[in-house]
Design an enzyme around this catalytic site. Structure first.
Site, PDB file in Angstrom:
ATOM      1  N   HIS A  17      39.292  36.400  47.059  1.00  0.00           N
ATOM      2  CA  HIS A  17      40.746  36.039  47.206  1.00  0.00           C
ATOM      3  C   HIS A  17      40.630  35.019  48.574  1.00  0.00           C
ATOM      4  CE1 HIS A  17      42.058  40.251  45.715  1.00  0.00           C
ATOM      5  NE2 HIS A  17      42.360  39.312  44.843  1.00  0.00           N
ATOM      6  N   SER A 129      39.007  43.227  42.863  1.00  0.00           N
ATOM      7  CA  SER A 129      39.371  44.326  43.889  1.00  0.00           C
ATOM      8  C   SER A 129      38.792  45.663  43.026  1.00  0.00           C
ATOM      9  CB  SER A 129      40.998  44.343  43.813  1.00  0.00           C
ATOM     10  OG  SER A 129      41.275  43.075  44.706  1.00  0.00           O
TER      11      SER A 129
HETATM   12  P1  ADP Z   1      46.137  40.304  39.738  1.00  0.00           P
HETATM   13  O1  ADP Z   1      46.519  41.991  39.606  1.00  0.00           O
HETATM   14  O2  ADP Z   1      47.434  39.570  39.530  1.00  0.00           O
HETATM   15  O3  ADP Z   1      45.175  39.862  38.750  1.00  0.00           O
HETATM   16  P2  ADP Z   1      44.459  40.354  41.693  1.00  0.00           P
HETATM   17  O4  ADP Z   1      44.600  40.606  43.306  1.00  0.00           O
HETATM   18  O5  ADP Z   1      43.334  40.973  41.224  1.00  0.00           O
HETATM   19  O6  ADP Z   1      45.867  40.509  41.360  1.00  0.00           O
HETATM   20  O7  ADP Z   1      44.064  38.757  41.926  1.00  0.00           O
HETATM   21  C1  ADP Z   1      44.991  37.823  42.445  1.00  0.00           C
HETATM   22  C2  ADP Z   1      44.314  36.412  42.034  1.00  0.00           C
HETATM   23  O8  ADP Z   1      43.261  36.377  42.875  1.00  0.00           O
HETATM   24  C3  ADP Z   1      44.249  36.167  40.574  1.00  0.00           C
HETATM   25  O9  ADP Z   1      44.424  34.672  40.131  1.00  0.00           O
HETATM   26  C4  ADP Z   1      42.495  36.372  40.220  1.00  0.00           C
HETATM   27  O10 ADP Z   1      42.099  35.798  39.286  1.00  0.00           O
HETATM   28  C5  ADP Z   1      42.167  35.876  41.781  1.00  0.00           C
HETATM   29  N1  ADP Z   1      40.882  36.424  42.223  1.00  0.00           N
HETATM   30  C6  ADP Z   1      40.438  37.556  42.349  1.00  0.00           C
HETATM   31  N2  ADP Z   1      39.235  37.625  42.777  1.00  0.00           N
HETATM   32  C7  ADP Z   1      38.595  36.494  42.603  1.00  0.00           C
HETATM   33  C8  ADP Z   1      37.236  36.057  42.839  1.00  0.00           C
HETATM   34  N3  ADP Z   1      36.459  36.621  42.951  1.00  0.00           N
HETATM   35  N4  ADP Z   1      37.256  34.382  42.643  1.00  0.00           N
HETATM   36  C9  ADP Z   1      38.408  33.837  42.263  1.00  0.00           C
HETATM   37  N5  ADP Z   1      39.742  34.168  42.165  1.00  0.00           N
HETATM   38  C10 ADP Z   1      39.637  35.614  42.404  1.00  0.00           C
END
Ligand code: ADP
Length: 173
Positions: A17, A129
């Site tokens: 993130h 996550s």
């Molecule tokens: P959600 O439950 O909405 O997917 P997340 O907190 O898991 O929420 O993810 C929020 C955003 O961050 C999403 O667009 C996800 O693709 C992006 N994201 C999460 N981990 C990564 C990563 N390792 N690299 C790039 N983007 C990420």
């Protein structure tokens, strides 16, 4: 003023993130990291902690705000006068999922909202996550994948985290 909302669960914020946030900062005048709160969903970390972890991790960026919302992301974007939604793409599965959501949001917002995607940096694409939560639950080396704010707090409150996994909410406020 170009305003973007980066919505997500951030349970907890990871280095993946943070990579997306750091690279998006120069693209917008204001970036709002918004935790989507769903009362039906169970989280490992309570909302206040998830917000605190993000706030501490982005404190050095003057144009980044941290907030939360319930309901549809587009309603929140309209309220904040944002023209962009920011999302990260890690792999083809993310792409398929995000494509449908982006088209839906653009239609709902009468084309006034664009979703901007950033590809994950090489070396961060495998971080999620859910994997971090799994590692924490099994007392593995989660420290490799999360920012300092998460590391420091979890190390000092391991007992609370474990209790929460067993559904006994014992969070300190
Ligand atoms: P959600 O439950 O909405 O997917 P997340 O907190 O898991 O929420 O993810 C929020 C955003 O961050 C999403 O667009 C996800 O693709 C992006 N994201 C999460 N981990 C990564 C990563 N390792 N690299 C790039 N983007 C990420």
């Amino acid at each position: 003023m170009k305003i973007a909302v980066f919505p997500g669960s951030f349970d907890p914020i990871t280095l993946g993130h943070l990579d997306i946030i750091e690279r998006a900062v120069p693209l917008f005048d204001k970036l709002i990291i918004a935790i989507g709160q769903n009362s039906q969903k169970k989280y490992m970390f309570p909302l206040e902690k998830r917000m605190e972890f993000i706030q501490k991790s982005v404190a050095h960026f003057p144009n980044v705000e941290v907030d939360y919302f319930e309901g549809l992301t587009i309603d929140y974007c309209i309220k904040k006068e944002a023209q962009f939604i920011l999302r990260g793409l890690r792999n083809p599965a993310d792409f398929e999922f995000e494509k449908a959501i982006a088209h839906t949001n653009r239609t709902l917002a009468r084309r006034k909202l664009e979703t901007v995607f950033l590809l994950t940096s090489s070396g961060k694409s495998f971080i999620s996550s859910s994997i971090v939560r799994e590692i924490i639950s099994n007392k593995g080396e989660y420290q490799l994948f999360v920012p300092d704010a998460v590391r420091v707090w979890v190390m000092g409150n391991e007992q609370c985290v474990m209790c929460n996994i067993n559904n006994h909410i014992l969070w300190k406020t």
